[in-house]
Scaffold this active site. Sequence first.
Site, PDB file in Angstrom:
ATOM      1  N   THR A  44       0.830  -1.215   0.000  1.00 19.22           N
ATOM      2  CA  THR A  44       0.000   0.000   0.000  1.00 19.22           C
ATOM      3  C   THR A  44       0.863   1.263   0.000  1.00 19.22           C
ATOM      4  OG1 THR A  44      -1.664  -1.249   1.195  1.00 19.22           O
ATOM      5  CG2 THR A  44      -1.868   1.144   1.264  1.00 19.22           C
ATOM      6  N   ILE A  51       0.286  12.212   0.670  1.00 20.77           N
ATOM      7  CA  ILE A  51       0.104  13.450   1.440  1.00 20.77           C
ATOM      8  C   ILE A  51       0.541  13.229   2.883  1.00 20.77           C
ATOM      9  CG2 ILE A  51      -1.562  15.164   2.265  1.00 20.77           C
ATOM     10  CD1 ILE A  51      -3.377  14.250  -0.078  1.00 20.77           C
ATOM     11  N   HIS A  53      -0.558  14.531   5.944  1.00 21.16           N
ATOM     12  CA  HIS A  53      -1.714  15.324   6.366  1.00 21.16           C
ATOM     13  C   HIS A  53      -1.304  16.331   7.451  1.00 21.16           C
ATOM     14  CE1 HIS A  53      -4.418  13.148   3.813  1.00 21.16           C
ATOM     15  NE2 HIS A  53      -4.020  11.999   4.307  1.00 21.16           N
ATOM     16  N   VAL A 176       7.200 -14.438   5.036  1.00 15.54           N
ATOM     17  CA  VAL A 176       7.238 -15.215   6.282  1.00 15.54           C
ATOM     18  C   VAL A 176       6.082 -16.202   6.198  1.00 15.54           C
ATOM     19  CG1 VAL A 176       6.940 -15.113   8.785  1.00 15.54           C
ATOM     20  CG2 VAL A 176       8.349 -13.407   7.605  1.00 15.54           C
ATOM     21  N   LYS A 253     -11.591  10.839   3.672  1.00 15.47           N
ATOM     22  CA  LYS A 253     -11.300  12.264   3.459  1.00 15.47           C
ATOM     23  C   LYS A 253     -11.911  12.737   2.153  1.00 15.47           C
ATOM     24  CE  LYS A 253      -7.147  12.005   6.181  1.00 15.47           C
ATOM     25  NZ  LYS A 253      -7.237  10.541   6.365  1.00 15.47           N
ATOM     26  N   ILE A 338      -3.124  -0.078   9.928  1.00 14.18           N
ATOM     27  CA  ILE A 338      -2.515   1.234   9.635  1.00 14.18           C
ATOM     28  C   ILE A 338      -3.126   1.777   8.341  1.00 14.18           C
ATOM     29  CG2 ILE A 338      -0.375   2.537   9.463  1.00 14.18           C
ATOM     30  CD1 ILE A 338      -0.687   1.052  12.140  1.00 14.18           C
ATOM     31  N   SER A 340      -5.191   5.169   6.512  1.00 13.19           N
ATOM     32  CA  SER A 340      -4.842   6.586   6.471  1.00 13.19           C
ATOM     33  C   SER A 340      -5.106   7.205   7.840  1.00 13.19           C
ATOM     34  CB  SER A 340      -5.683   7.293   5.412  1.00 13.19           C
ATOM     35  OG  SER A 340      -5.267   8.614   5.296  1.00 13.19           O
ATOM     36  N   CYS A 443      10.332   4.154 -23.120  1.00 17.99           N
ATOM     37  CA  CYS A 443      11.505   3.771 -22.317  1.00 17.99           C
ATOM     38  C   CYS A 443      11.473   2.364 -21.722  1.00 17.99           C
ATOM     39  CB  CYS A 443      11.735   4.785 -21.199  1.00 17.99           C
ATOM     40  SG  CYS A 443      10.433   4.791 -19.956  1.00 17.99           S
TER      41      CYS A 443
HETATM   42  C1  FAD Z   1      -5.597   5.034  -1.975  1.00 18.32           C
HETATM   43  C2  FAD Z   1      -4.881   5.345  -0.684  1.00 18.32           C
HETATM   44  C3  FAD Z   1      -4.495   6.654  -0.407  1.00 18.32           C
HETATM   45  C4  FAD Z   1      -3.835   6.949   0.789  1.00 18.32           C
HETATM   46  N1  FAD Z   1      -3.363   8.206   0.985  1.00 18.32           N
HETATM   47  C5  FAD Z   1      -2.667   8.491   2.110  1.00 18.32           C
HETATM   48  C6  FAD Z   1      -2.122   9.787   2.292  1.00 18.32           C
HETATM   49  O1  FAD Z   1      -2.164  10.642   1.420  1.00 18.32           O
HETATM   50  N2  FAD Z   1      -1.504  10.050   3.470  1.00 18.32           N
HETATM   51  C7  FAD Z   1      -1.402   9.129   4.457  1.00 18.32           C
HETATM   52  O2  FAD Z   1      -0.879   9.456   5.520  1.00 18.32           O
HETATM   53  N3  FAD Z   1      -1.846   7.858   4.280  1.00 18.32           N
HETATM   54  C8  FAD Z   1      -2.463   7.520   3.128  1.00 18.32           C
HETATM   55  N4  FAD Z   1      -2.911   6.258   2.911  1.00 18.32           N
HETATM   56  C9  FAD Z   1      -2.606   5.224   3.904  1.00 18.32           C
HETATM   57  C10 FAD Z   1      -1.169   4.731   3.776  1.00 18.32           C
HETATM   58  O3  FAD Z   1      -0.841   4.469   2.433  1.00 18.32           O
HETATM   59  C11 FAD Z   1      -1.009   3.468   4.632  1.00 18.32           C
HETATM   60  O4  FAD Z   1      -1.435   3.771   5.933  1.00 18.32           O
HETATM   61  C12 FAD Z   1       0.424   2.987   4.696  1.00 18.32           C
HETATM   62  O5  FAD Z   1       1.018   2.886   3.430  1.00 18.32           O
HETATM   63  C13 FAD Z   1       0.452   1.635   5.401  1.00 18.32           C
HETATM   64  O6  FAD Z   1       1.786   1.203   5.454  1.00 18.32           O
HETATM   65  P1  FAD Z   1       2.125  -0.253   5.967  1.00 18.32           P
HETATM   66  O7  FAD Z   1       3.615  -0.329   6.030  1.00 18.32           O
HETATM   67  O8  FAD Z   1       1.357  -0.548   7.215  1.00 18.32           O
HETATM   68  O9  FAD Z   1       1.510  -1.241   4.876  1.00 18.32           O
HETATM   69  P2  FAD Z   1       2.102  -1.742   3.471  1.00 18.32           P
HETATM   70  O10 FAD Z   1       2.755  -0.671   2.717  1.00 18.32           O
HETATM   71  O11 FAD Z   1       1.035  -2.482   2.787  1.00 18.32           O
HETATM   72  O12 FAD Z   1       3.258  -2.738   3.926  1.00 18.32           O
HETATM   73  C14 FAD Z   1       2.993  -4.031   4.418  1.00 18.32           C
HETATM   74  C15 FAD Z   1       4.006  -4.958   3.757  1.00 18.32           C
HETATM   75  O13 FAD Z   1       3.928  -6.244   4.352  1.00 18.32           O
HETATM   76  C16 FAD Z   1       4.277  -7.185   3.352  1.00 18.32           C
HETATM   77  N5  FAD Z   1       3.839  -8.515   3.789  1.00 18.32           N
HETATM   78  C17 FAD Z   1       2.564  -8.966   3.922  1.00 18.32           C
HETATM   79  N6  FAD Z   1       2.585 -10.259   4.349  1.00 18.32           N
HETATM   80  C18 FAD Z   1       3.884 -10.614   4.492  1.00 18.32           C
HETATM   81  C19 FAD Z   1       4.537 -11.811   4.885  1.00 18.32           C
HETATM   82  N7  FAD Z   1       3.863 -12.914   5.241  1.00 18.32           N
HETATM   83  N8  FAD Z   1       5.888 -11.833   4.906  1.00 18.32           N
HETATM   84  C20 FAD Z   1       6.612 -10.745   4.548  1.00 18.32           C
HETATM   85  N9  FAD Z   1       6.034  -9.570   4.158  1.00 18.32           N
HETATM   86  C21 FAD Z   1       4.698  -9.512   4.133  1.00 18.32           C
HETATM   87  C22 FAD Z   1       3.546  -6.657   2.126  1.00 18.32           C
HETATM   88  O14 FAD Z   1       4.088  -7.166   0.939  1.00 18.32           O
HETATM   89  C23 FAD Z   1       3.722  -5.143   2.270  1.00 18.32           C
HETATM   90  O15 FAD Z   1       4.822  -4.650   1.531  1.00 18.32           O
HETATM   91  C24 FAD Z   1      -3.578   5.926   1.731  1.00 18.32           C
HETATM   92  C25 FAD Z   1      -3.956   4.609   1.446  1.00 18.32           C
HETATM   93  C26 FAD Z   1      -4.593   4.318   0.240  1.00 18.32           C
HETATM   94  C27 FAD Z   1      -4.946   2.909  -0.078  1.00 18.32           C
END
Ligand code: FAD
Length: 481
Positions: A44, A51, A53, A176, A253, A338, A340, A443
Site C-alpha cells: 500500500t 500526502i 496530512h 514469512v 477524506k 494502519i 490513512s 523507455c
Molecule cells: C488510496 C490510498 C491513499 C492513501 N493516501 C494516504 C495519504 O495521502 N496520506 C497518508 O498518511 N496515508 C495515506 N494512505 C494510507 C497509507 O498508504 C497506509 O497507511 C500505509 O502505506 C500503510 O503502510 P504499511 O507499512 O502498514 O503497509 P504496506 O505498505 O502495505 O506494507 C505491508 C508490507 O507487508 C508485506 N507482507 C505482507 N505479508 C507478508 C509476509 N507474510 N511476509 C513478509 N512480508 C509480508 C507486504 O508485501 C507489504 O509490503 C492511503 C492509502 C490508500 C490505499
Amino acid sequence: MERTSYDVAIVGAGVVGCAVAHELARYQVRTVLIERAAEVGFGTSKANSGIIHGGHQAGAATLKGRLEWAGNQRWGALCDELGFGFARVGGLTVALAEEELPVLDRLLHHAAEKGVPGVQRWDRRRILAAEPNLTPGVVAGVWAPTTAVINPYEACFGLAAAAAAAGVVVLTDTPVMQLRQLTDGWQLDTPHDTLSARFVLNAAGVHATDVAQLAGLPGYRTRARKGEEYLLDKRLQGLVTRVIYPCPSATSKGTLVIPTYDGTIMIGPTAEMVDDPDDTSTTSAGAERVLAAARRLVPGISERDVIAEFAGVRAVLDDEDFRIGPTEAPGLFDVAGIQSPGLTAAPAIAELVVHQLRDAGLELRPRHDPLPTVAPPLRTARLSVLEHRRLADADPRAAHVVCRCELVTEAEIHDAIVHGARTLDGLKFRTRAGMGRCQGGFCSTRCMEQLANELQVPMTAVTKRGGASWLVVDRHEESQP
Ligand SMILES: Cc1cc2nc3c(=O)[nH]c(=O)nc-3n(C[C@H](O)[C@H](O)[C@H](O)COP(=O)(O)OP(=O)(O)OC[C@H]3O[C@@H](n4cnc5c(N)ncnc54)[C@H](O)[C@@H]3O)c2cc1C
C-alpha cells in the site's frame, strides 16, 4: 538447524516497517526487515495519495489522530537526512455548501486540541484569490500550512537504504510462512531460510491478520478498503498549488485534488470495501466517481487529462483505529490497521513501537557512531544545463536519455540499480522513467535492457514488480520439447 538470530524481526517493509527499521538502526539492536515483495514499499505504501496530512484531520481521541500530528512533525527532518521528495505545499479543506460548515469547525477544533500551528478559517474571497481554478461555488475553507506532499516510494527506499547502511538486514522476496514460539522469542520460516528473533513486529498491512494467524493468534479482522487514484497530464501543473480536500466524512477524506511533489496533479482516492486484500484493480465506475468529485472542486478537470491510474488498499480494523502494541503472545507485537493517515504517522509509529520494545525488555544502547548518510537519488531533470553538462562530461551515461517524458538518463537508471532496483517498477519509482505522458511506451524496453545487462540476467527474467510479472516470453524456449 542453525538459525540466524536477531533481536527484532519486522514482518512487512511498507513505510511503517521501513520507518521502524530506520528508528531501530539508531541503537545497537540486531534487526531484520522481511518483505515478501521484490522490493520494499511495494504494498500500500507505493499506492496512495502521497500526502503528509496537516495534523488536524483526525481528532486527538484516536491513536491515529495523535500519531498524525506527531508523524507530520518528523517528516521534514527525515527528508533533510535522506533526500526524498517532500514539500510543505499546505492543504485547503473547502465547504461547498452551508451545511458543511460544521465540518470546518471540527477541523479547527482538532487543530486547537493538538496544537497544530497556523490552521485558519478562510473565506470565499481569500480561497479564490489563492486558488483561482477552484469552483466559484466554494463557501469557506480551512487552511493548514502544515500539510505536505511526499514521494512515498522514495521515502521507503530512503528509510530502508539508510537502515541497511547502518546494519539492518533487509530481505526482499521473502514471505514469512510460519511463526513458531521458542522459549525466548520466535522462529520465522521463509522459503529460503529459518530465522529467529526475540521480538517480532507484525507490520504486514492488509495481511496482518494472516501473519497473526501464523503465530496461532485468533487475532482480529483486517478488512480492505480500496482507493483508486488518477494522474493527470503534467501540462496541468499549477492548476492547484495546495492540496484541495472536500469536507471529509466519518470514514473517508473524500476525493482530493493533489499537486504531487513531481508536478503532476493527482485526483482521488475512492473508498470502497473489497473482499480481496490484493485487489488493486481500477474500474470505470471508480474513474467516473473520482472525476465527478474532482470536477466539483476544480471544474476545469477533464477525463482527457488522465494519463495513468492505480489503486491501493487500506488495512481497516473494526474500530477504524491503529492497533499498535504487544499481543497476548509474548514477544509478538501488532503494528496493524494502519489505514490513512498511516503514511503521515509512520515516523511517530516507529518511535512508539521502539518505546514499547524498550518497555518489554529490549535494551536500547545508542550506536557509537552517527547513522550513516545515504546519497539522495540522482535526478538529471532537477539539474541546471551547466550541471547536467558537467555530469555528462564525467559520466557519458548522463548524456543518454532513456525516458524522454521525464528526462531520465542511463546514469540515473544505473544509480537506481546500484541502490537496489530489481524490477521495472523499482526503476520507475526511483527515477520516474515511465511515469510521463507516454507511460513507458518509449523507455520500458530500454529500462529492461539496462536492468538485464547490469544484473546479468536474460530479458526473460526481468519482471514488472517481481514474482511472475515477466514482461517478455522466449517463444523459442517455449516451443522446445
Ligand atoms: C488510496 C490510498 C491513499 C492513501 N493516501 C494516504 C495519504 O495521502 N496520506 C497518508 O498518511 N496515508 C495515506 N494512505 C494510507 C497509507 O498508504 C497506509 O497507511 C500505509 O502505506 C500503510 O503502510 P504499511 O507499512 O502498514 O503497509 P504496506 O505498505 O502495505 O506494507 C505491508 C508490507 O507487508 C508485506 N507482507 C505482507 N505479508 C507478508 C509476509 N507474510 N511476509 C513478509 N512480508 C509480508 C507486504 O508485501 C507489504 O509490503 C492511503 C492509502 C490508500 C490505499
